[in-house]
Design an enzyme around this catalytic site. Structure first.
Site, short mmCIF file in Angstrom:
data_model
loop_
_atom_site.label_atom_id
_atom_site.label_comp_id
_atom_site.label_asym_id
_atom_site.label_seq_id
_atom_site.Cartn_x
_atom_site.Cartn_y
_atom_site.Cartn_z
N SER A 133 0.85 -1.19 0.00
CA SER A 133 0.00 0.00 0.00
C SER A 133 0.88 1.24 0.00
O SER A 133 1.64 1.48 0.94
CB SER A 133 -0.91 0.01 1.23
OG SER A 133 -1.41 1.31 1.41
N HIS A 188 -1.06 -0.94 -4.38
CA HIS A 188 -2.36 -0.60 -3.81
C HIS A 188 -2.42 0.90 -3.53
O HIS A 188 -1.59 1.43 -2.78
CB HIS A 188 -2.54 -1.41 -2.52
CG HIS A 188 -3.87 -1.25 -1.86
ND1 HIS A 188 -5.00 -1.91 -2.28
CD2 HIS A 188 -4.25 -0.51 -0.79
CE1 HIS A 188 -6.01 -1.59 -1.49
NE2 HIS A 188 -5.59 -0.74 -0.57
N ASP A 232 -4.53 3.93 -2.00
CA ASP A 232 -5.62 4.24 -1.07
C ASP A 232 -6.11 5.66 -1.27
O ASP A 232 -5.44 6.62 -0.90
CB ASP A 232 -5.13 4.08 0.37
CG ASP A 232 -5.03 2.62 0.77
OD1 ASP A 232 -6.01 1.88 0.56
OD2 ASP A 232 -3.97 2.21 1.29
N MET A 263 -8.70 8.49 -0.26
CA MET A 263 -9.59 8.85 0.86
C MET A 263 -10.06 10.29 0.70
O MET A 263 -9.29 11.16 0.26
CB MET A 263 -8.82 8.72 2.18
CG MET A 263 -8.19 7.36 2.39
SD MET A 263 -7.48 7.22 4.04
CE MET A 263 -6.64 5.63 3.90
N HIS A 300 -8.16 1.59 -4.41
CA HIS A 300 -9.14 1.37 -3.35
C HIS A 300 -9.81 2.70 -3.05
O HIS A 300 -9.20 3.57 -2.44
CB HIS A 300 -8.38 0.80 -2.13
CG HIS A 300 -9.22 0.55 -0.94
ND1 HIS A 300 -8.68 0.26 0.30
CD2 HIS A 300 -10.57 0.52 -0.76
CE1 HIS A 300 -9.65 0.07 1.17
NE2 HIS A 300 -10.80 0.23 0.56
N MET A 307 -11.96 4.87 -1.07
CA MET A 307 -12.66 5.10 0.20
C MET A 307 -13.28 6.49 0.14
O MET A 307 -12.89 7.41 0.87
CB MET A 307 -11.66 4.97 1.37
CG MET A 307 -11.27 3.51 1.61
SD MET A 307 -9.75 3.38 2.56
CE MET A 307 -8.55 3.58 1.25
N MET A 321 -11.87 -5.51 4.55
CA MET A 321 -11.14 -4.63 5.46
C MET A 321 -10.99 -5.30 6.82
O MET A 321 -11.97 -5.71 7.44
CB MET A 321 -11.88 -3.30 5.65
CG MET A 321 -11.86 -2.35 4.47
SD MET A 321 -10.22 -2.03 3.79
CE MET A 321 -9.36 -1.32 5.19
N GLY A 376 -9.11 4.25 6.84
CA GLY A 376 -8.78 5.64 7.11
C GLY A 376 -7.29 5.87 7.35
O GLY A 376 -6.78 6.92 7.02
N PHE A 377 -6.64 4.88 7.91
CA PHE A 377 -5.23 5.07 8.27
C PHE A 377 -4.44 3.77 8.10
O PHE A 377 -4.98 2.68 8.29
CB PHE A 377 -5.11 5.53 9.72
CG PHE A 377 -5.89 6.78 10.00
CD1 PHE A 377 -5.35 8.03 9.71
CD2 PHE A 377 -7.18 6.71 10.50
CE1 PHE A 377 -6.10 9.19 9.93
CE2 PHE A 377 -7.93 7.87 10.73
CZ PHE A 377 -7.38 9.11 10.44
N ASP A 395 -7.10 -6.37 3.70
CA ASP A 395 -6.46 -5.06 3.80
C ASP A 395 -6.55 -4.51 5.23
O ASP A 395 -7.65 -4.28 5.74
CB ASP A 395 -7.16 -4.11 2.82
CG ASP A 395 -6.48 -2.75 2.70
OD1 ASP A 395 -5.36 -2.59 3.23
OD2 ASP A 395 -7.07 -1.85 2.07
N GLY A 396 -5.39 -4.29 5.83
CA GLY A 396 -5.34 -3.65 7.15
C GLY A 396 -4.70 -4.53 8.21
O GLY A 396 -5.19 -5.60 8.52
N GLY A 397 -3.58 -4.07 8.73
CA GLY A 397 -2.92 -4.79 9.81
C GLY A 397 -2.30 -6.12 9.40
O GLY A 397 -2.06 -6.98 10.25
#
Ligand code: DX5
Ligand code: ZN
Length: 221
Positions: free
Chosen positions: A11, A36, A38, A40, A69, A71, A140, A145-146, A178-180
């Site tokens: 990302s 990726h 992002d 936003m 992506h 958002m 997700m 958002g972050f 996606d995420g963590g």
């Protein structure tokens, strides 16, 4: 069971924006499959990043798949712009699309692969009717958002449920998470049914991104 390599999508959000070209080169050399992006809007999510202009700059630097992506609220207004900018696949959020089928058609009519993302609190069952029309679901595993947030453990059960639905309704569809994502949870995610892992912090902030990429990509079903 399918035997295939795990796709890695760094990302760009966690990259060094003072030198995007070098960050992308790092991803390419590490064997990344997608970049990726992002996007936003400060409305659907509490952060603002970039628009088609930056996606175009990223696309110019690489032949890797540009995975965008969105958002953003009312994504239909911008889908064409992001595809013209070089996005090969575009993912919209289920939560932002009252006419999801129309949004997916719009992506496909403009020549890109179509994905839908769902937030941690949105059940996978909401995707049942649209699933046959999708190339990709982006699950997700943090609230969007972050970058740099902690993986939400209940996501594992959602990956499994989505994998079952995929097997029944659209076996060619890709499941991305996606995420963590980290080198430590990659294997568990792939075992549950993930094909593609998005990694911001775990890749760009790693001491050795190539090593991190190799570990993540080595996860097998
Ligand atoms: C979060 C974004 C993610 C994020 C992932 O809203 O959609 O793609 O950049 O970052 P990490 O891997 O740091 O959780
Ligand atoms: Zn993302």
């Amino acid at each position: 069971m399918r035997e295939k390599t795990t796709l890695l999508a760094p990302s760009i959000l966690s990259a060094d924006f003072t030198n995007l070209a070098r960050s992308i080169e790092t991803a390419e050399k590490a064997g990344a499959d997608w970049i990726h992006c992002d996007v936003m809007d400060g409305h659907f999510v509490p952060n603002i990043t970039f628009g088609p202009f930056i996606v175009q700059a990223i696309a110019k630097c690489t032949n890797l798949v540009i995975d965008t992506h969105l958002m953003i609220s009312d994504p239909d207004r911008y889908i064409e712009d992001f595809i013209k900018a070089g996005s090969n696949q575009v993912t919209v959020h289920q939560e932002t699309c009252p006419h999801l089928h129309r949004s997916i058609q719009l992506i496909r009519d403009n020549g890109a692969k179509a994905g839908v993302s769902i937030n941690p609190a949105t059940p996978v069952s909401t995707l049942e009717s649209i699933l046959p029309d999708l190339d990709l679901v982006l699950l997700m595993s943090v609230n969007p958002g972050f970058g740099g947030q902690k993986f939400i453990p209940s996501s594992i059960a959602k990956i499994r449920r989505l994998d079952d639905m995929r097997n029944a309704l659209n076996p060619d569809m890709t499941i991305a998470v996606d995420g963590g994502v980290t080198v430590h949870n990659a294997q568990e995610l792939v075992s549950a049914g993930a094909d593609a892992l998005i990694a911001g912090t775990a890749f760009f902030r790693a001491e050795n991104p190539a090593e991190a990429a190799a570990k993540i990509r080595s996860a097998t079903r």
